[in-house]
Design an enzyme around this catalytic site. Structure first.
Site, PDB file in Angstrom:
ATOM      1  N   SER A 281       0.833  -1.194   0.000  1.00 30.24           N
ATOM      2  CA  SER A 281       0.000   0.000   0.000  1.00 30.24           C
ATOM      3  C   SER A 281       0.876   1.255   0.000  1.00 30.24           C
ATOM      4  O   SER A 281       1.711   1.432  -0.884  1.00 30.24           O
ATOM      5  CB  SER A 281      -0.952  -0.044   1.199  1.00 30.24           C
ATOM      6  OG  SER A 281      -1.916   0.973   1.122  1.00 30.24           O
ATOM      7  N   ASP A 383      -9.763  -4.125  -5.535  1.00 30.97           N
ATOM      8  CA  ASP A 383      -9.182  -3.136  -4.616  1.00 30.97           C
ATOM      9  C   ASP A 383      -9.793  -1.774  -4.903  1.00 30.97           C
ATOM     10  O   ASP A 383      -9.595  -1.206  -5.973  1.00 30.97           O
ATOM     11  CB  ASP A 383      -7.664  -3.101  -4.799  1.00 30.97           C
ATOM     12  CG  ASP A 383      -6.958  -2.279  -3.721  1.00 30.97           C
ATOM     13  OD1 ASP A 383      -7.590  -1.372  -3.156  1.00 30.97           O
ATOM     14  OD2 ASP A 383      -5.778  -2.552  -3.455  1.00 30.97           O
ATOM     15  N   HIS A 415      -8.223  -4.688  -1.161  1.00 35.65           N
ATOM     16  CA  HIS A 415      -6.971  -4.127  -0.652  1.00 35.65           C
ATOM     17  C   HIS A 415      -6.450  -4.909   0.549  1.00 35.65           C
ATOM     18  O   HIS A 415      -5.231  -5.057   0.718  1.00 35.65           O
ATOM     19  CB  HIS A 415      -7.214  -2.657  -0.256  1.00 35.65           C
ATOM     20  CG  HIS A 415      -5.967  -1.870  -0.050  1.00 35.65           C
ATOM     21  ND1 HIS A 415      -5.117  -1.530  -1.076  1.00 35.65           N
ATOM     22  CD2 HIS A 415      -5.409  -1.339   1.082  1.00 35.65           C
ATOM     23  CE1 HIS A 415      -4.102  -0.822  -0.614  1.00 35.65           C
ATOM     24  NE2 HIS A 415      -4.255  -0.697   0.700  1.00 35.65           N
TER      25      HIS A 415
END
Length: 472
Positions: A281, A383, A415
């Site tokens: 991320s 995501d 995600h």
């Protein structure tokens, strides 16, 4: 008269006495001693005097009497029962030493626990203080209230997994927590070591995510545990978050952490020729920026840092964002408002400077890009925090620039699926298996066969509920 040495020994149970040798000579060179006992009112009731003939004394009796201690006061020879008493006394002494040793180990463990708690309290204070500072940026609106409530529900549903991972993190002998790599408060990293250290192990330097705001090295403990069980050392690198620092501070911290791993991991059993860099991320964005900045330094005339891009065997990006110019509006719609995001990225110019995809296409970055290691970008197609198009676009850009790059997409994964829910589900984990194959190569099947099967940490219905309420 022969001279004698006066030797005190203790025996609390014996009456006051003296042991006096009487000698008779059968030849000028042979002396036979006989021990006699007699009372002496000048000797304390807890002592015994042993007189032993010294063969080196002058035969004329001119030598002086010297007082010397005899062995340890733990031994006593005063009666026919002295042997059993001595044995009992020795056992008591050994028991005392064993208890003292155990107490010492317990004391050391308690002290280590206190240090861990002290660091945890310090980190909690910093996070709490920064959270209030962050609230001044965010304000208290409906959207953020909903986000925090969703985050709370998400965490509660995954508590069974968090408890087990947390226990491993704080109690496993394979985890080395809080290793200092720099002079800033958050310049720490955690190491996850395999149980079998029979040779140099491949290493993953991991930069955790957290929206540039709530990142923390312990977020990588689940990944660290699972990879270390498969013969891979994992170094989870912490870094300053906003508002404690901005993006340049984060990239600097990550670069220092990578440098520490490259130059010191051999001391922990790592193979310096098999170091992989990975980020998740926001951590994927930060790690990529650190890698590209280092390549630019090496390609130019700037002073180089203490590590080199050539030391990184490959880069793995998980659910990362690499073009901030395209993502700023998306983040705004998700609650990371443009004004806050610009503060994190140091203004409008920072959006370009800290967009790896944009920077890689700059004409003067051609030589730097050629230094980048093979790159693999993992992403889930479902995501909605960072769309998978971000990874696909960056991989295409790198390939067009001559870099070995690949984008691996996982159908229907969100995600958090790839990083949390799937690892907590146990059984087969596609992303983890792909990662192990890329690191171990031909040995990957052997590693899997010899590894402990992955167990489920959270019931399936709770994982599905957590996925439905996840704010990420």
């Amino acid at each position: 008269m022969q001279s004698h040495n006066l030797l005190p020994i203790s025996n609390p149970s014996s009456p006051p006495s003296m042991i006096i040798p009487s000698s008779s000579s059968s030849s000028s060179s042979a002396i036979t001693d006989t021990m006699l006992l007699r009372s002496d009112p000048h000797i304390s009731s807890s002592s015994t005097i042993l007189l032993v003939q010294d063969d080196n004394d002058d035969v004329d009796g001119n030598s002086k009497i010297e007082t010397k201690p005899l062995l340890s006061r733990a031994f006593s020879y005063t009666s026919s029962s002295s042997s059993s008493s001595s044995s009992s006394f020795v056992k008591q002494q050994q028991r005392r030493r064993r208890i003292a040793s155990e107490s010492s180990l317990l004391s050391g463990g308690v002290e280590g626990y206190r240090q861990d708690m002290g660091r945890a309290a310090s980190d909690t204070y910093i996070v709490t203080r920064l959270s209030f500072t962050l609230l001044r940026y965010l304000g208290v609106g409906y959207r953020w209230i909903v986000r925090f409530l969703a985050l709370g529900c998400y965490a509660v549903l995954l508590i069974p997994g968090f408890v087990q991972v947390g226990y491993y993190y704080f109690h496993s002998s394979q985890v080395r927590r809080g290793i200092v790599y720099g002079d800033q408060p958050r310049n720490r990293l955690d190491l996850y070591l395999p149980k079998n250290m029979n040779g140099p192990k491949p290493v993953v330097a991991f930069v955790t995510g957290g929206a540039w705001i709530i990142g923390y090295k312990a977020w990588g403990s689940l990944l660290g545990q699972q990879l270390s069980e498969r013969d891979i050392i994992v170094a989870c690198i912490d870094y300053r978050n906003f508002p404690q620092g901005t993006i340049s501070d984060m990239v600097k911290d990550a670069s220092q952490g990578i440098s520490f791993v490259c130059n010191n991991i051999a001391e922990y059993g790592g193979d310096p020729n098999r170091i992989y860099l990975m980020g998740q991320s926001a951590g994927a964005h930060i790690a990529t920026c650190a890698l590209l900045e280092q390549a630019i330094k090496e390609a130019g005339a700037e002073q180089r840092d203490s590590w080199s891009v050539s030391q990184i065997k490959a880069y793995f990006g998980l659910s990362g964002g690499y073009n901030l110019l395209k993502l700023v509006d998306h983040f705004h719609s998700r609650g990371l408002y443009r004004s806050i995001f610009l503060s994190i990225m140091e203004g409008e110019q920072g959006l370009r400077r800290y967009s790896p995809e944009v920077m890689a296409q700059e004409p003067n970055a051609k030589n730097a890009v050629s230094l980048l290691p093979p790159t693999v970008l993992f992403h889930g197609t479902a995501d909605y925090s960072i769309p998978c198009d971000s990874s696909k676009s960056f991989a295409d850009t790198l390939k067009a620039l001559g870099v070995t790059a690949e984008c691996v997409l996982y159908e229907g994964k969100t995600h958090t699926d790839l990083f949390l829910q799937d690892p907590m589900r146990g059984g087969i984990d596609d992303m983890l298996d792909d990662l192990i194959t890329m690191i171990h190569g031909d040995n990957s099947e052997t590693i899997r066969a010899n590894s402990t099967p992955r167990k489920r940490l959270v019931p399936e219905f709770m994982l599905k509920m957590a996925r439905s309420v996840s704010p990420f």
